[in-house]
Scaffold this motif. Structure first.
Motif, PDB file in Angstrom:
ATOM      1  N   GLY A  24       0.839  -1.199   0.000  1.00 57.15           N
ATOM      2  CA  GLY A  24       0.000   0.000   0.000  1.00 57.15           C
ATOM      3  C   GLY A  24       0.866   1.237   0.000  1.00 57.15           C
ATOM      4  N   LEU A  25       0.675   2.110   0.980  1.00 59.27           N
ATOM      5  CA  LEU A  25       1.392   3.378   1.034  1.00 59.27           C
ATOM      6  C   LEU A  25       2.601   3.275   1.955  1.00 59.27           C
ATOM      7  N   ASN A  26       3.722   3.874   1.526  1.00 60.29           N
ATOM      8  CA  ASN A  26       4.936   3.893   2.331  1.00 60.29           C
ATOM      9  C   ASN A  26       5.777   5.102   1.938  1.00 60.29           C
ATOM     10  N   ASN A  27       7.055   5.119   2.262  1.00 64.32           N
ATOM     11  CA  ASN A  27       7.900   6.289   2.002  1.00 64.32           C
ATOM     12  C   ASN A  27       8.399   6.411   0.564  1.00 64.32           C
ATOM     13  N   GLU A  28       8.227   5.401  -0.238  1.00 65.10           N
ATOM     14  CA  GLU A  28       8.687   5.459  -1.622  1.00 65.10           C
ATOM     15  C   GLU A  28       7.621   6.121  -2.490  1.00 65.10           C
ATOM     16  N   ILE A  29       8.002   7.193  -3.186  1.00 62.55           N
ATOM     17  CA  ILE A  29       7.064   7.903  -4.064  1.00 62.55           C
ATOM     18  C   ILE A  29       7.098   7.285  -5.455  1.00 62.55           C
ATOM     19  N   THR A  30       8.292   7.099  -5.976  1.00 64.66           N
ATOM     20  CA  THR A  30       8.498   6.427  -7.262  1.00 64.66           C
ATOM     21  C   THR A  30       9.691   5.498  -7.076  1.00 64.66           C
ATOM     22  N   SER A  31      10.071   4.831  -8.125  1.00 62.95           N
ATOM     23  CA  SER A  31      11.240   3.949  -8.018  1.00 62.95           C
ATOM     24  C   SER A  31      12.527   4.736  -7.779  1.00 62.95           C
ATOM     25  N   LYS A  32      12.525   6.038  -8.096  1.00 66.80           N
ATOM     26  CA  LYS A  32      13.720   6.864  -7.929  1.00 66.80           C
ATOM     27  C   LYS A  32      13.604   7.913  -6.830  1.00 66.80           C
ATOM     28  N   VAL A  33      12.405   8.123  -6.313  1.00 69.83           N
ATOM     29  CA  VAL A  33      12.174   9.223  -5.375  1.00 69.83           C
ATOM     30  C   VAL A  33      11.539   8.699  -4.087  1.00 69.83           C
ATOM     31  N   SER A  34      12.114   9.118  -2.971  1.00 70.54           N
ATOM     32  CA  SER A  34      11.585   8.751  -1.656  1.00 70.54           C
ATOM     33  C   SER A  34      11.466   9.992  -0.790  1.00 70.54           C
ATOM     34  N   PHE A  35      10.547   9.925   0.132  1.00 70.40           N
ATOM     35  CA  PHE A  35      10.444  11.027   1.072  1.00 70.40           C
ATOM     36  C   PHE A  35      11.707  11.127   1.913  1.00 70.40           C
ATOM     37  N   PHE A  36      11.945  12.329   2.368  1.00 73.84           N
ATOM     38  CA  PHE A  36      13.091  12.687   3.206  1.00 73.84           C
ATOM     39  C   PHE A  36      14.397  12.803   2.427  1.00 73.84           C
ATOM     40  N   MET A  37      14.341  12.698   1.085  1.00 75.85           N
ATOM     41  CA  MET A  37      15.516  12.999   0.265  1.00 75.85           C
ATOM     42  C   MET A  37      15.794  14.495   0.361  1.00 75.85           C
ATOM     43  N   THR A  38      17.025  14.870   0.110  1.00 74.88           N
ATOM     44  CA  THR A  38      17.341  16.290  -0.013  1.00 74.88           C
ATOM     45  C   THR A  38      17.016  16.727  -1.440  1.00 74.88           C
ATOM     46  N   LYS A  39      17.003  18.021  -1.677  1.00 68.23           N
ATOM     47  CA  LYS A  39      16.758  18.533  -3.022  1.00 68.23           C
ATOM     48  C   LYS A  39      17.843  18.032  -3.975  1.00 68.23           C
ATOM     49  N   LYS A  40      19.074  18.044  -3.529  1.00 66.79           N
ATOM     50  CA  LYS A  40      20.175  17.563  -4.380  1.00 66.79           C
ATOM     51  C   LYS A  40      19.990  16.086  -4.724  1.00 66.79           C
ATOM     52  N   GLN A  41      19.620  15.275  -3.741  1.00 67.17           N
ATOM     53  CA  GLN A  41      19.389  13.855  -4.011  1.00 67.17           C
ATOM     54  C   GLN A  41      18.247  13.663  -5.009  1.00 67.17           C
ATOM     55  N   LEU A  42      17.195  14.458  -4.862  1.00 67.62           N
ATOM     56  CA  LEU A  42      16.075  14.379  -5.801  1.00 67.62           C
ATOM     57  C   LEU A  42      16.543  14.705  -7.212  1.00 67.62           C
ATOM     58  N   GLU A  43      17.238  15.815  -7.365  1.00 70.83           N
ATOM     59  CA  GLU A  43      17.676  16.233  -8.693  1.00 70.83           C
ATOM     60  C   GLU A  43      18.677  15.257  -9.299  1.00 70.83           C
ATOM     61  N   ASP A  44      19.552  14.688  -8.482  1.00 75.98           N
ATOM     62  CA  ASP A  44      20.476  13.673  -8.984  1.00 75.98           C
ATOM     63  C   ASP A  44      19.699  12.446  -9.466  1.00 75.98           C
TER      64      ASP A  44
END
Length: 174
Positions: A24-44
């Motif tokens: 169901g629902l957890n911290n993973e948003i997509t296969s590459k994006v998770s909550f609590f990432m930094t902006k730099k981690q997201l953009e990378d």
């Protein structure tokens, strides 16, 4: 129109969500994006730079184009909200006809069809082609925005008050 879309993304971008079909629902948003990432981690991870941003006192919202959602569908606009440089929210928005929206909505529903009800509850309004999935901590609200002719997937941290507000919203939508 562009500013309206950004304002809509901003207004919808509240808190946190993640998903997988088994749990169901957890911290993973997509296969590459998770909550609590930094902006730099997201953009990378997404290999994109923001096309716009809104800097509030306590939060920052960054808008990107052509980012894949949890279904691996590329969205025209995606916004991500950060607090203390941690990803806490996502909103995916893509232009669609009502027929295309129904197909996207069915994809979300198929994604969660094997998730046990004990892990994820569902409220659906077939009249307006909208669905709300939630558990005790998070929610996903997918609907068609007629003002922008777009499918919108809103991801939020959920408490009882917010869940009840979203349930009322989906049940009373016309």
């Amino acid at each position: 129109m562009k500013k309206y879309i950004y304002l809509l993304l901003f207004a919808l971008c509240f808190s946190m969500f993640g998903a997988n079909a088994k749990e169901g629902l957890n911290n993973e948003i997509t296969s590459k994006v998770s909550f609590f990432m930094t902006k730099k981690q997201l953009e990378d991870s997404i290999k994109r730079t923001p096309v716009d941003s809104v800097d509030n006192k306590d939060t920052q919202i960054y808008v990107y184009t052509d980012v894949n959602d949890m279904l691996n569908k590329e969205n025209k606009f995606s916004s991500f909200m950060f607090a203390d440089d941690m990803l806490i929210s996502s909103v995916f928005m893509t232009p669609s006809t009502e027929a295309e929206h129904k197909s996207i909505l069915n994809s979300y529903m198929n994604f969660f069809k094997t998730t046990p009800e004990s892990k994820l509850k569902k409220v659906e309004n077939k009249k307006v082609n909208a669905v709300l999935y939630y558990n005790n901590a998070m929610l996903l609200f997918v609907y068609y925005d007629k003002s922008t002719n777009s499918t919108v997937a809103v991801n939020q941290l959920a408490n009882d008050e917010l869940i009840n507000m979203r349930i009322d919203e989906i049940k009373n939508a016309e």
